[in-house]
Design an enzyme around this catalytic site. Sequence first.
Site, PDB file in Angstrom:
ATOM      1  N   PRO A 142     -20.238  51.569  -3.046  1.00 29.59           N
ATOM      2  CG  PRO A 142     -21.871  50.561  -4.767  1.00 29.59           C
ATOM      3  CD  PRO A 142     -22.102  51.307  -3.394  1.00 29.59           C
ATOM      4  CD1 TRP A 143     -15.172  50.849  -6.213  1.00 33.32           C
ATOM      5  CD2 TRP A 143     -15.864  52.095  -7.906  1.00 33.32           C
ATOM      6  NE1 TRP A 143     -15.330  50.010  -7.415  1.00 33.32           N
ATOM      7  CE2 TRP A 143     -15.581  50.958  -8.516  1.00 33.32           C
ATOM      8  CE3 TRP A 143     -16.522  53.172  -8.487  1.00 33.32           C
ATOM      9  CZ2 TRP A 143     -15.447  50.557 -10.078  1.00 33.32           C
ATOM     10  CZ3 TRP A 143     -16.698  52.938 -10.703  1.00 33.32           C
ATOM     11  CH2 TRP A 143     -16.045  51.897 -10.955  1.00 33.32           C
ATOM     12  CG  ASN A 144     -21.454  53.085  -8.354  1.00 30.21           C
ATOM     13  OD1 ASN A 144     -21.294  53.052  -7.295  1.00 30.21           O
ATOM     14  ND2 ASN A 144     -22.407  52.578  -9.197  1.00 30.21           N
ATOM     15  CE  LYS A 167     -17.033  47.393   3.441  1.00 26.85           C
ATOM     16  NZ  LYS A 167     -16.160  48.240   2.968  1.00 26.85           N
ATOM     17  N   PRO A 168     -18.244  52.406   3.653  1.00 26.11           N
ATOM     18  CG  PRO A 168     -16.604  54.621   3.193  1.00 26.11           C
ATOM     19  CD  PRO A 168     -17.366  53.617   4.587  1.00 26.11           C
ATOM     20  CB  SER A 169     -16.295  51.514  -1.717  1.00 22.70           C
ATOM     21  OG  SER A 169     -14.818  51.387  -2.823  1.00 22.70           O
ATOM     22  CB  SER A 219     -19.553  43.075  -7.422  1.00 23.44           C
ATOM     23  OG  SER A 219     -18.619  42.704  -6.768  1.00 23.44           O
ATOM     24  CB  ALA A 221     -18.281  38.657  -7.436  1.00 28.59           C
ATOM     25  CB  THR A 222     -19.112  41.605  -3.486  1.00 26.31           C
ATOM     26  OG1 THR A 222     -17.724  41.674  -4.134  1.00 26.31           O
ATOM     27  CG2 THR A 222     -18.652  41.662  -2.025  1.00 26.31           C
ATOM     28  CD  GLU A 240     -31.471  47.767  -5.057  1.00 29.90           C
ATOM     29  OE1 GLU A 240     -30.926  47.176  -6.577  1.00 29.90           O
ATOM     30  OE2 GLU A 240     -31.363  48.048  -4.595  1.00 29.90           O
ATOM     31  CB  CYS A 274     -26.235  50.003 -10.643  1.00 36.06           C
ATOM     32  SG  CYS A 274     -26.689  50.908  -9.524  1.00 36.06           S
ATOM     33  CD  GLU A 448     -30.365  50.253  -1.522  1.00 35.80           C
ATOM     34  OE1 GLU A 448     -29.677  50.496  -2.112  1.00 35.80           O
ATOM     35  OE2 GLU A 448     -30.329  50.166  -0.585  1.00 35.80           O
TER      36      GLU A 448
END
Length: 468
Positions: A142-144, A167-169, A219, A221-222, A240, A274, A448
């Site tokens: 994700p992007w955080n 693969k990054p966001s 997320s 949802a994903t 995660e 998160c 993790e």
Amino acid sequence: MPDLTMTIDGRAVAAEATFGVVNPATGEVAERAPDATRAQLDAAMAAAAAALPGWRADEGARRKTLLAAADVLFARAEEIGRVLTLEQGKPLAEATGEVVGAGIWLKYFAELELPREVIQDDERAFVEVVRRPIGVVAAITPWNFPLMLAAWKVAPALLAGNTIVLKPSPYTPLSSLLLGEALRDVLPPGVLNVVTGGDELGAWMTGHPVPRKISFTGSVATGRRVAAAAAPDLKRVTLELGGNDPAILLDDVDPEAVADRLFGAAFANNGQVCAAVKRVYAPAALYDDVVEALAARARAAKVGDGTAEGVQYGPINNRPQFERVGELVAEALAGGARAAAGGGPLDRAGYFFAPTILADVPDGSRIVEEEQFGPALPVIPYRDVDEALARANGTHFGLSGSVWGADADRAAAVADRLECGTAWVNTHLALAPHQPFGGFKWSGLGVENGPWGLYGFTEIQVVHRARG
Ligand code: NAD
């Protein structure tokens, strides 16, 4: 900045098409990133598969290579950190710290034991349980914390003998592209491939026949979509996912004494963590003092462009998230909540939001029930500890939580009753490479970090040698 390239089979791969990457401090497109084609993803998967036999064969070489990779990150931390601030928004010192942190994770796993356990050694048999690599890993982030969360996957996966396609966001592709470039001369070709693109690239990866494991952070949802995509091929998955972490303050707490740590754990990375504190439960008798102690810190917080001196909190990372946080806050205020600090976006370009403390939030408000993932914190009063625990545990989330009190044993006894992957006492967000991290319920599947995280990148194999 020179154009960043994808890393496939140890080589720079130029883009056939690109997409814009926005600097959240301005709201304007600052750079462009490669939009991988299906053929490029196939090439990355093929390279990872071809690199497997060599990489899995020599554990000693893997350890040395991971240490060398850590050194590259330490040496280039500020350069990579600048790119991270540009695309993510976080203050430069934190971005640089994230790159160093990624290096620390690589170093930790480089030195972690891959056990061979002897479970029988007698006249009938010699039986060992060993850990084998799973194969090609599809890692989606994700992007955080693009680099830290990539390291949580890359380091254990590579030590275990797997190879990776990362693969990054699409909101934060640049720092991972730079990671791929930085490690090109350190890792053998094909061991770490970095591809960038939109969400559909993630879906192509999870549906691709080559990877045997998907390690996903993002997320709920994903996460569901990833699990569903993995099912037909029985790919292994670690998920995660989101959190809605409660912090319960007990009645012997001194609000002023804990406010700095509590505020820090709620607003770290602008609340885009998160496992940030996302709801505070305070005893009714201390309620006003807790609200005020947090509000004072929110008012004093220095928000601005992450490259500016002295800035503590940057912008929210992207427009949809900026709008979502604004919507959740506005909805709570319209329902009768009070903004003890902040309450809305800042009047300037970019995705800046005033650090917000919400009091008197009506029951059922989405900002309490859902993950806000931004700089807005609801404080909720409770009458007794059972009620606080029931509320804390009464959601679909279960990532982590904390209990705060002057009597640490009493606080620990309450923390024992939290239904979540990490239960902290008088702290929150204390993460470390040796601590397994994961969620109960909808917050995840698997963990993790630590040996337990490493095992998630292995298959158990029994080696049974008959005797006599
Ligand atoms: P997201 O789920 O939108 O995206 C995460 C990644 O998945 C991105 O790389 C995205 O491109 C990709 N993706 C999107 N659709 C996909 C699909 N159908 N198949 C495969 N990949 C797909 O999440 P986000 O908005 O980037 O991140 C924020 C969320 O991540 C929050 O809910 C946060 O709590 C969670 N998070 C969890 C942890 C943890 O360790 N538990 C850590 C950080 C963030």
